[in-house]
Enzyme design. Structure first.
Site, PDB file in Angstrom:
ATOM      1  N   HIS A  49      32.007   2.767  17.611  1.00  0.00           N
ATOM      2  CA  HIS A  49      31.339   2.592  16.318  1.00  0.00           C
ATOM      3  C   HIS A  49      29.825   2.659  16.532  1.00  0.00           C
ATOM      4  CE1 HIS A  49      30.633   1.082  12.270  1.00  0.00           C
ATOM      5  NE2 HIS A  49      29.756   0.244  12.789  1.00  0.00           N
ATOM      6  N   ASP A  70      26.383   2.591  14.538  1.00  0.00           N
ATOM      7  CA  ASP A  70      25.643   2.429  13.283  1.00  0.00           C
ATOM      8  C   ASP A  70      24.550   3.482  13.203  1.00  0.00           C
ATOM      9  OD1 ASP A  70      26.965   0.208  12.128  1.00  0.00           O
ATOM     10  OD2 ASP A  70      25.983  -1.116  13.547  1.00  0.00           O
ATOM     11  N   ASP A 109      33.495  -1.245   9.290  1.00  0.00           N
ATOM     12  CA  ASP A 109      32.419  -2.227   9.332  1.00  0.00           C
ATOM     13  C   ASP A 109      31.656  -2.389   8.032  1.00  0.00           C
ATOM     14  OD1 ASP A 109      30.865  -4.124  10.747  1.00  0.00           O
ATOM     15  OD2 ASP A 109      29.284  -2.655  11.076  1.00  0.00           O
ATOM     16  N   HIS A 148      25.812   1.691   5.870  1.00  0.00           N
ATOM     17  CA  HIS A 148      26.104   0.287   5.571  1.00  0.00           C
ATOM     18  C   HIS A 148      25.196  -0.736   6.254  1.00  0.00           C
ATOM     19  CE1 HIS A 148      28.905   0.772   9.145  1.00  0.00           C
ATOM     20  NE2 HIS A 148      28.288  -0.342   9.456  1.00  0.00           N
TER      21      HIS A 148
END
Length: 1018
Positions: A260, A262, A372, A576
């Site tokens: 993951h 970001d 997430d 996000h």
């Protein structure tokens, strides 16, 4: 016996730490290290390789925050060493246990080919000497500061290059050639799995006793003075324990390699570009060595960055995608927030993302991958299904503070009734290491075990930590069929979802949003970023509408390239941790800059499109891009302004207040600047709650227990200071040129100032509130409360293409946990026959509750969270100047609430020209609105019209195009035909509540085309 077990465990752990782990590498040969420090922002390999490198001593301290240093490592393979068993160990000075939140590096061969990354849990590089035995490697090292202290949340200057300072952050560790003993390494993996299993099994478990006994025998067999020479014999002792098969009823886990990343968070976007390259390079290296390895990665934006900055790596990814081992998932441009983006934005996340995956990688994604994001809008199931997706995955709901979702595998039902097969990995993590404790937690935690047998576990270090490691793959291989653990098999998300849905077709349903009972402050933090998002969305809507109209009416080339680039920038900024306001200062400074640039670019498109439509002239026109008529302008067209309503009268009160009245609305403002009465002439009913006000301002202490920028905790409500308890500094009344009367109320409080302008326009049905705030608080929350004399169990809050219902009571723990919620452009408070609409131009955080009503009963108060002042991760978040608008419309219904939201957000534009502009479509119906008008993505010149039912009831509408149409067809949300084409001149539609409909019109005679800017592909 218990003491014997304890002694075995203690003996094993010391032996592993002091003997076994150090024995993996049997010899070291230091490399020569040289460095070149990049003066400012990162540079490509071709520029770095030609610089003058300086000799570097062991332990050299390097790297001011956010800087880059290139290291050149060189040496010669020692006699008797072979390259296959030799690695380069490259420790950049890693400082903590959390990979991805500190220094990282990317290694290159001298010809510029990427090797792999170096990170805390994967800092080895393959040794590839030339024919003479010489080894040369370049490493681009990033001195990313560790600002990930999620336990102290101390404000830090490290979140911005301008304030981070120049002190070096890291000291070089071991950089050397190292001989690796493969048998010792394999023994270490055996021990870790069996030791981890023994820790998790019950103390009276026979399996645990046998495992500990075997580990004890292994310790007797291996010679601490000759670990390489006795490792094979030690493995033989453990082999029967590792061969014992899992129970027939064991849970099944599909383990998906993942990292993951970001797209921005505690680092800027430019660093994410490099994190992606490092992680993908690691993944490709693992795939070269482990044919069973499958890795899934989301976010088309990240693949696009790789294609732009590392085309050779992208070509390798493309080849692995063809093999089905490197799996694009999600189908979105980024893993966006899903609460705040508008409906069209959510569609474009998929249309742009899926188009990239289809055109560049030949893949049609079907699984949405959002592990997430901070909660999931109830409108998503329809959008997800309408863009060609079948399945949905998230993990974030395991973070709920109070209530637990009752299932891990279920059908998720949206506001329109669409259902989506959904999975929440019971591992409660999207970065598993596949350790026995994590695997057994997955099995024990799975809530659907009575009817389902399988779950998905994403494994790998994220956020620049390097992704999956060879140790994780070793754990997966040993856990494939092992007594005491669930069965683990590395596979793809598609495989999991297809098998899970086939096994569990009658899974239970969850209706409505998946509200995250945490991170409620993300609806409010970094208000300028949120205001920029709202404005960019509106400008894109206008730019597409007027550019399409100009293409059809005037033959103007459609600016497809400009619009695509603008959309992709907005979609990135909806990531996000950007739109929610939970990133470092650098990220939000860039987001504000980018939104400002987008405003200029999109306004230029709008201006030149309108100029082409109205021609040269001096006639005053109003160009209305909203789907409802406003201020005299027709919907989606330009027409001369009509005469305004009756003039607004005002009179001063005896105690210093003022009353405004335009014959439709009457507002009484007391001497403290509070709207204490608000009456619409049609009903004669006062909307303001007795004893309350329709514009009550309150300052709250806002000190979250943990996540500063993320959270608003419910204890904030107990710590409130009214800002209107006393008379303001000034209360003035003035009339503007258009006849609007404005009451200006100025206040100073704490370290801030606020000017509120209460205005009523001729013919208006609503009172407008505008706030100019110079905000310099710390850990405070500014709320606007609208106290309404309405008895309501719930309020309606706009979401994408519809609304959701929000309880005003706390009957259940689920109701109580939703004390702060997200709403888009409007909210509505009503009782049978009467209601009030409250609209906003940039606010998302809201609350609704019941309050005591003077004279008896209960009234309803609607709260809008205007500003926060968190300290972490941006210690100056939200400080400075802000402007925001709110309107209150008494005597309204749902349709009026929708119209009010458009009025405040998409006001008509005043233009001068020679002629009015007819809209492209006539819409004959009620409650169904046209949200989007654009030209088709494929460059055909077809006109696309997107509509939705806005009121929550079944609606009928007839659409009549006002241009020559050859045929029309209804499509999915990606503009692909979803039915037979028709040549009828009108389009009759019946839509269920909140249903979205997309129509595609081919112009007669093949007319159109998009002009010279358009190409069908990317």
């Amino acid at each position: 016996m218990h003491d014997d077990r304890t002694r075995v465990e203690a003996r094993l752990r010391r032996f592993t730490r002091e003997r076994l782990e150090p024995a993996v590498f049997t010899a070291y040969q230091p490399l020569t290290v040289e460095h070149w420090q990049v003066p400012d922002e990162p540079v490509p390999f071709a520029e770095a390789v030609g610089q003058e490198y300086v000799p570097t001593e062991a332990g050299w301290t390097w790297g001011r925050a956010w800087s880059s240093t290139w290291f050149r490592l060189s040496g010669t393979l020692p006699d008797g060493w072979d390259a296959e068993s030799t690695e380069i160990v490259c420790d950049l000075g890693f400082t903590s246990e959390l990979p991805g939140f500190q220094a990282e590096g990317l290694a290159y061969r001298p010809d510029g080919a990427v090797i792999k990354a170096v990170s805390p849990r994967s800092h080895h590089l393959p040794c590839t000497p030339d024919v003479s035995g010489a080894v040369v490697v370049y490493v681009e090292a990033a001195a990313n500061p560790d600002v990930s202290d999620h336990f102290r949340f101390a404000p830090t200057p490290l979140g911005d290059k301008a304030t981070a300072g120049a002190a070096p952050l890291y000291a070089l560790g071991t950089i050397a050639l190292a001989r690796r003993d493969a048998t010792v390494w394999e023994l270490l993996q055996d021990v870790r799995v069996l030791d981890g299993l023994a820790r998790e099994l019950p103390s009276d478990s026979p399996r645990r006793s046998r495992v500990l006994h075997g580990l004890g025998r292994m310790l007797d067999v291996i010679d601490p003075d000759d670990i390489p020479g006795t490792a094979a014999a030690a493995r033989a002792v453990l082999a029967p324990l590792l061969a014992a098969p899992a129970h027939a009823s064991s849970h099944r886990i599909v383990a998906v390699g993942h990292a993951h990343i970001d797209s921005a968070w505690l680092w800027p976007v430019r660093e994410t570009v490099r994190k992606v390259a490092r992680t993908f390079a690691n993944v490709l290296d693992l795939m070269d060595r482990h044919p069973e390895f499958v890795f899934a990665a989301s976010s088309a934006q990240q693949y696009a960055w790789l294609k732009e900055h590392h085309p050779a790596l992208f070509a390798r990814v493309r080849e692995r995608v063809r093999e089905g081992r490197f799996v694009p998932v999600g189908g979105m441009w980024v893993e966006s927030d899903t609460n705040m983006p508008g409906g069209e934005s959510m569609i474009r996340q998929f249309s742009h993302g899926k188009r990239f995956f289809r055109d560049e990688l030949g893949v049609e994604t079907e699984e949405v991958w959002l592990p997430d994001s901070f909660g999931y809008s109830a409108a998503l199931p329809q959008i997800v299904a309408g863009t060609g997706n079948r399945w949905f995955l998230t993990q974030k709901m395991s973070w709920n503070q109070v209530n637990r979702l009752p299932h891990h595998t279920f059908w998720w039902e949206g506001i329109d009734g669409t259902r989506l097969f959904t999975h929440l990995p019971p591992a409660d993590t999207y970065s598993s290491q596949l350790t026995p404790d994590e695997l057994l937690h997955t099995e024990r935690n799975f809530q659907d075990a009575a009817a389902a047998t399988m779950s998905l576990v994403p494994f790998g270090w994220g956020d620049g930590g390097g992704g999956p490691t060879r140790e994780m793959l070793a754990a997966a291989q040993r856990s494939r069929d092992l007594e005491g653990l669930p069965r683990v098999e590395v596979g793809s998300p598609r495989r999991f979802f297809a098998e899970a849905e086939a096994e569990y077709p009658n899974a239970p349903a969850w209706s409505g949003e998946m509200y995250l009972e945490l991170h409620r402050g993300t609806y409010t933090s970094q208000a300028r970023t949120k205001r920029g998002n709202r404005r960019s969305e509106q400008l894109l809507h206008e730019a597409e509408l007027w550019a399409t109209t100009a293409s059809v009416r005037a033959g103007t080339p459609y600016p497809e390239g400009e619009l695509r680039r603008a959309w992709e920038k907005v979609l990135l900024l909806q990531f996000h941790d950007i739109l929610p306001g939970s990133s470092i200062a650098w990220v939000h400074r860039e987001a504000e800059r980018d939104h400002a640039a987008l405003a200029g670019e999109l306004t230029a498109i709008i201006d030149r499109s309108l100029a082409a439509l109205v021609g040269d002239g001096e006639t005053e026109l109003l160009a209305n891009a909203a789907p409802v008529p406003a201020n005299g302008a027709v919907a989606f067209g330009a027409a001369p302004p009509r005469a305004e309503g009756a003039a607004v009268s005002w009179e001063a009160g005896a105690t210093g207040g003022v009353t405004l009245d335009n014959g439709r609305v009457r507002a009484v403002i007391d001497e403290r600047g509070r709207i204490v009465s608000l009456t619409d002439a049609a009903s004669g009913r006062d909307a303001a709650a007795p004893g309350g006000a329709a514009n009550r301002l309150v300052l709250h202490r806002d000190t979250p227990t943990e996540w500063d920028a993320w959270d608003i905790d419910d204890h904030y409500r107990r710590l409130a200071t009214p800002l209107d308890a006393d008379a303001p500094e000034a209360l003035e009344v003035a009339a503007s040129a258009d006849g609007t009367v404005v009451v200006t109320v100025a206040r100073a409080f704490a370290r801030s100032r606020l000017t509120q302008r209460i205005s009523l326009a001729p013919g208006a049905d609503a009172v407008d509130l505008a706030f100019d705030i110079d905000w310099h608080e710390s850990q405070k929350l500014l709320k606007l409360f609208v106290d309404l004399d309405v008895h309501a169990d719930e309020v309606l809050a706009e979401t994408q293409f519809g609304y959701v219902r929000r309880a005003t009571h706390e009957n259940t723990s689920w109701d109580a946990a939703r004390f702060e919620f997200c709403a888009h452009r409007w909210t509505f408070v009503g009782e049978p026959g009467y209601g009030v609409a409250v609209a906003n131009d940039s606010t998302y955080g809201h609350d609704a509750s019941r309050i005591a009503r003077a004279g008896g009963g209960r009234a309803t108060t609607l709260g809008l969270s205007l500003l926060r002042a968190p300290r972490y991760p941006d210690p100056e978040a939200d400080r400075g100047a802000h402007t925001m608008r709110v309107s209150v419309r008494p005597g309204a219904g749902i349709r009026e609430a929708v119209a009010e939201g458009y009025r405040l957000n998409v006001p008509p534009r005043a233009v001068r020209g020679a002629r009015p502009v007819d809209p492209l479509f006539d819409l004959d119906g009620d409650g169904i609105l046209a949200e989007t008008v654009k030209l088709a993505d494929d460059g055909s010149g077809d006109v696309v019209l997107r509509l939705y039912e806005s009121t929550g009831g079944r609606g009928r509408i007839t659409v009549t195009p006002r241009f020559d149409v050859g045929e029309w067809v209804r499509t999915d949300l990606l503009e692909r035909p979803d039915g037979d084409a028709s040549r009828s001149g009108t389009v009759p539609l019946t839509l269920r509540p909140f249903e979205i409909a997309t129509l595609r019109f081919r112009r007669a005679g093949g007319a159109g085309g998009n002009g010279p800017e358009v190409s069908p592909g990317r």
